[in-house]
Design an enzyme around this catalytic site. Sequence first.
Site, mmCIF file in Angstrom:
data_model
loop_
_atom_site.group_PDB
_atom_site.id
_atom_site.type_symbol
_atom_site.label_atom_id
_atom_site.label_comp_id
_atom_site.label_asym_id
_atom_site.label_seq_id
_atom_site.Cartn_x
_atom_site.Cartn_y
_atom_site.Cartn_z
ATOM 1 N N ARG A 119 -3.415 -0.571 5.450
ATOM 2 C CA ARG A 119 -3.986 -1.662 4.662
ATOM 3 C C ARG A 119 -3.075 -2.874 4.536
ATOM 4 O O ARG A 119 -3.496 -4.011 4.799
ATOM 5 C CB ARG A 119 -4.380 -1.146 3.266
ATOM 6 C CG ARG A 119 -5.487 -0.103 3.328
ATOM 7 C CD ARG A 119 -5.721 0.542 1.990
ATOM 8 N NE ARG A 119 -4.604 1.436 1.659
ATOM 9 C CZ ARG A 119 -4.505 2.102 0.513
ATOM 10 N NH1 ARG A 119 -5.417 1.958 -0.420
ATOM 11 N NH2 ARG A 119 -3.491 2.920 0.304
ATOM 12 N N CYS A 164 0.875 -1.168 0.000
ATOM 13 C CA CYS A 164 0.000 0.000 0.000
ATOM 14 C C CYS A 164 0.916 1.222 0.000
ATOM 15 O O CYS A 164 2.068 1.126 -0.413
ATOM 16 C CB CYS A 164 -0.989 -0.021 1.168
ATOM 17 S SG CYS A 164 -0.285 0.171 2.819
ATOM 18 N N ASP A 197 -7.747 4.041 0.933
ATOM 19 C CA ASP A 197 -6.848 4.301 2.059
ATOM 20 C C ASP A 197 -7.627 4.945 3.205
ATOM 21 O O ASP A 197 -8.174 6.038 3.052
ATOM 22 C CB ASP A 197 -5.716 5.223 1.602
ATOM 23 C CG ASP A 197 -4.588 5.325 2.608
ATOM 24 O OD1 ASP A 197 -4.733 4.821 3.739
ATOM 25 O OD2 ASP A 197 -3.547 5.907 2.247
#
Length: 147
Positions: free
Chosen positions: A14, A8, A116
């Site tokens: 994440r 990520c 996100d």
Amino acid sequence: MDNILLVCVGNICRSPVAEALLQAQLPGKNIWSAGLSALVGKPADPLACAIAAEHGLDISAHRAQQLTSWMCANADLVLVMEDGHRQELESQYPLARGKIHCLGNIGRDKAFQIADPYRQPRTAFEAAHSAIEHGVDFWANRIRLLS
């Protein structure tokens, strides 16, 4: 398919969750995560940790690390959270192109991005966690079939 990299941006929201979920489903595999612009050395976000803990995962020991060419070269599979991440990785590491996929690409005409949640409310972290679980379930089954 023994070496799996999850990517990520900051490597604090994440990808640490995806890493822990995938490790839980594929205990014999070498699974790690990194960030495109990692907050190197930082722990996982407190909300990501709390939600992971509610789902039986402990990511408290995680520390963010920057993605390197070595990681891409040594991974058999690279799973990213968004199409933009895939495009950036393919541009930076063209030799890894065939092994970079989006975690949310779960079949023909079934794809989603994992937004996100950084600096967002808890609901954004919950949505990200749920999407990551969905993607991990698909990819873990696929990896088992290919192994």
